[in-house]
Enzyme design. Structure first.
Site, PDB file in Angstrom:
ATOM      1  N   HIS A  60      43.747  33.006  -1.237  1.00 44.60           N
ATOM      2  CA  HIS A  60      42.563  33.651  -1.812  1.00 44.60           C
ATOM      3  C   HIS A  60      42.143  34.788  -0.901  1.00 44.60           C
ATOM      4  O   HIS A  60      42.747  35.007   0.142  1.00 44.60           O
ATOM      5  CB  HIS A  60      41.450  32.641  -2.078  1.00 44.60           C
ATOM      6  CG  HIS A  60      40.847  31.987  -0.870  1.00 44.60           C
ATOM      7  ND1 HIS A  60      41.581  31.266   0.044  1.00 44.60           N
ATOM      8  CD2 HIS A  60      39.561  31.939  -0.434  1.00 44.60           C
ATOM      9  CE1 HIS A  60      40.764  30.782   0.980  1.00 44.60           C
ATOM     10  NE2 HIS A  60      39.530  31.192   0.729  1.00 44.60           N
ATOM     11  N   HIS A  62      39.138  35.516   0.565  1.00 49.11           N
ATOM     12  CA  HIS A  62      38.062  35.354   1.549  1.00 49.11           C
ATOM     13  C   HIS A  62      38.506  35.963   2.878  1.00 49.11           C
ATOM     14  O   HIS A  62      39.659  35.821   3.277  1.00 49.11           O
ATOM     15  CB  HIS A  62      37.782  33.863   1.774  1.00 49.11           C
ATOM     16  CG  HIS A  62      36.484  33.386   1.212  1.00 49.11           C
ATOM     17  ND1 HIS A  62      36.268  32.067   0.899  1.00 49.11           N
ATOM     18  CD2 HIS A  62      35.310  34.033   0.941  1.00 49.11           C
ATOM     19  CE1 HIS A  62      35.032  31.926   0.434  1.00 49.11           C
ATOM     20  NE2 HIS A  62      34.439  33.096   0.443  1.00 49.11           N
ATOM     21  N   ASP A  64      38.263  35.191   5.971  1.00 50.04           N
ATOM     22  CA  ASP A  64      38.929  34.402   7.031  1.00 50.04           C
ATOM     23  C   ASP A  64      40.403  34.133   6.717  1.00 50.04           C
ATOM     24  O   ASP A  64      41.140  33.678   7.589  1.00 50.04           O
ATOM     25  CB  ASP A  64      38.181  33.090   7.322  1.00 50.04           C
ATOM     26  CG  ASP A  64      37.995  32.192   6.112  1.00 50.04           C
ATOM     27  OD1 ASP A  64      37.599  32.706   5.050  1.00 50.04           O
ATOM     28  OD2 ASP A  64      38.251  30.978   6.225  1.00 50.04           O
ATOM     29  N   HIS A  65      40.837  34.456   5.499  1.00 53.97           N
ATOM     30  CA  HIS A  65      42.240  34.267   5.122  1.00 53.97           C
ATOM     31  C   HIS A  65      43.013  35.583   5.030  1.00 53.97           C
ATOM     32  O   HIS A  65      44.236  35.562   4.894  1.00 53.97           O
ATOM     33  CB  HIS A  65      42.330  33.481   3.805  1.00 53.97           C
ATOM     34  CG  HIS A  65      41.778  32.086   3.949  1.00 53.97           C
ATOM     35  ND1 HIS A  65      42.569  30.967   4.016  1.00 53.97           N
ATOM     36  CD2 HIS A  65      40.499  31.655   4.098  1.00 53.97           C
ATOM     37  CE1 HIS A  65      41.801  29.889   4.194  1.00 53.97           C
ATOM     38  NE2 HIS A  65      40.539  30.286   4.237  1.00 53.97           N
ATOM     39  N   HIS A 150      37.875  26.762  -5.801  1.00 54.10           N
ATOM     40  CA  HIS A 150      37.062  27.206  -4.649  1.00 54.10           C
ATOM     41  C   HIS A 150      35.883  28.034  -5.192  1.00 54.10           C
ATOM     42  O   HIS A 150      35.443  28.981  -4.575  1.00 54.10           O
ATOM     43  CB  HIS A 150      37.971  28.037  -3.734  1.00 54.10           C
ATOM     44  CG  HIS A 150      37.446  28.388  -2.387  1.00 54.10           C
ATOM     45  ND1 HIS A 150      36.728  27.537  -1.587  1.00 54.10           N
ATOM     46  CD2 HIS A 150      37.561  29.542  -1.651  1.00 54.10           C
ATOM     47  CE1 HIS A 150      36.429  28.148  -0.442  1.00 54.10           C
ATOM     48  NE2 HIS A 150      36.922  29.361  -0.467  1.00 54.10           N
ATOM     49  N   ASP A 173      41.639  26.844   0.698  1.00 58.70           N
ATOM     50  CA  ASP A 173      40.304  26.253   0.530  1.00 58.70           C
ATOM     51  C   ASP A 173      40.140  25.784  -0.918  1.00 58.70           C
ATOM     52  O   ASP A 173      40.278  26.577  -1.849  1.00 58.70           O
ATOM     53  CB  ASP A 173      39.214  27.297   0.820  1.00 58.70           C
ATOM     54  CG  ASP A 173      39.197  27.767   2.262  1.00 58.70           C
ATOM     55  OD1 ASP A 173      39.834  27.121   3.110  1.00 58.70           O
ATOM     56  OD2 ASP A 173      38.517  28.776   2.533  1.00 58.70           O
ATOM     57  N   HIS A 237      41.715  24.299   9.743  1.00 54.19           N
ATOM     58  CA  HIS A 237      40.524  25.084   9.380  1.00 54.19           C
ATOM     59  C   HIS A 237      39.274  24.192   9.455  1.00 54.19           C
ATOM     60  O   HIS A 237      38.412  24.236   8.595  1.00 54.19           O
ATOM     61  CB  HIS A 237      40.809  25.605   7.967  1.00 54.19           C
ATOM     62  CG  HIS A 237      39.822  26.434   7.238  1.00 54.19           C
ATOM     63  ND1 HIS A 237      38.614  25.958   6.785  1.00 54.19           N
ATOM     64  CD2 HIS A 237      39.864  27.714   6.800  1.00 54.19           C
ATOM     65  CE1 HIS A 237      37.988  26.901   6.106  1.00 54.19           C
ATOM     66  NE2 HIS A 237      38.723  27.979   6.102  1.00 54.19           N
TER      67      HIS A 237
HETATM   68 ZN    ZN Z   1      37.601  30.415   1.286  1.00 54.02          ZN
HETATM   69 ZN    ZN Z   2      38.511  29.542   4.630  1.00 52.74          ZN
END
Ligand code: ZN
Ligand code: ZN
Length: 273
Positions: A60, A62, A64-65, A150, A173, A237
């Site tokens: 995805h 986001h 942090d990814h 998510h 996630d 994570h």
């Molecule tokens: Zn996420």
């Molecule tokens: Zn995440």
């Protein structure tokens, strides 16, 4: 098949955990799942440089990814002696993020092309968007995607890699859902991002507590693993970042729901299937 947990962190900065990223080596292919904070440093530690990647898979979009997507693209570009587009697969919206990342890099691309006479091309990606089904097949290797949940981040996907008679499920996630069960069915290894609702709820911060409705807890991951009949559950994570003394508690919460092996991953752990 080998799975390396390159980065096991979350959005919360942690000196010992880089952002979300997993390396998979299977049937002669090398690919990367997500590219969070510090991914190129962790790839180097695993002996992989960005030009060596066969494909980047995104669960995805986001931050942090995908935080260091730009570094994967730039380093692949400047280190390759020939034009080498990066194959990228991700959920719908991925092509837009790639396009914007390349636009953000335009000044740097121009500086380097002006300086290096032999660098006659700009970085590029071959992007495929996927929600469900076969992603990639080569030499006995199959990569499948399925939708995860998510929400409100949507759409999101997880991946299932099948090679050499082994299966790894890479969830990203998500809360437990039908797509996740399909990815995990009979897997040798199931990698799941997790949060601890008991610890998150203890922090009186509304923004932090919002994360509880769209992640798996350790118990959720354990129940998914048990339902799917997987061999080994890899928790990654972790939010909030656990102190070393607390790690057995994270594992115990998952193990209460699942009788197979459970580990809480650290950066650069290698799991051979
Ligand atoms: Zn996420
Ligand atoms: Zn995440």
């Amino acid at each position: 098949m080998e799975v390396v947990t390159l980065g096991t962190g979350s959005p919360l900065p942690d000196p010992n955990r880089a952002g979300s990223a997993i390396l998979v080596r299977a049937a002669g292919a090398t690919f990367l799942v997500d590219c969070g904070r510090g991914v190129v440093m962790r790839l180097a530690a695993a002996g992989v440089l960005p030009p060596m990647l066969d494909r980047l898979l995104l669960t995805h979009l986001h931050s942090d990814h995908v935080a260091d997507l730009n570094d994967v693209i730039t380093t692949r570009w400047v280190m390759s002696p020939v034009e080498l587009p990066l194959p990228v697969t991700g959920p719908p919206g991925t092509a837009r993020v790639i396009e914007r990342t390349l636009a953000m890099l335009a000044d740097d691309v121009q500086y380097r092309r002006d300086h290096h006479a032999d660098l006659g091309w700009s970085p590029s990606c071959e992007t495929t968007e996927v929600e469900d089904g076969l992603v990639w097949e080569r030499d006995g290797l199959r990569v499948l995607a399925a939708p995860t949940d998510h929400k409100p981040v949507h759409p999101t996907v997880g991946y299932r890699v099948e090679a050499e008679g082994k299966v790894v499920a890479l969830a990203g996630d998500t809360v437990p859902c039908e797509g996740l069960d399909r990815l995990c069915a009979g897997a040798d290894v199931y990698v799941q991002t997790v949060v601890r609702p008991d610890l998150v709820r203890a922090v009186p911060n509304a923004r932090f507590n919002d994360i509880l409705d769209y992640h798996s807890s350790c118990e959720d991951a354990g129940r998914t693993a048990a339902r799917a009949g997987v061999d080994t559950l890899v928790l990654t994570h972790p939010v909030p970042p656990p102190a070393p003394d607390d790690e057995p508690e994270w594992i115990a919460q998952a193990a209460g729901e699942f009788s197979g092996d459970v580990v809480l991953a650290h950066d650069l752990w290698s799991i051979t299937l």
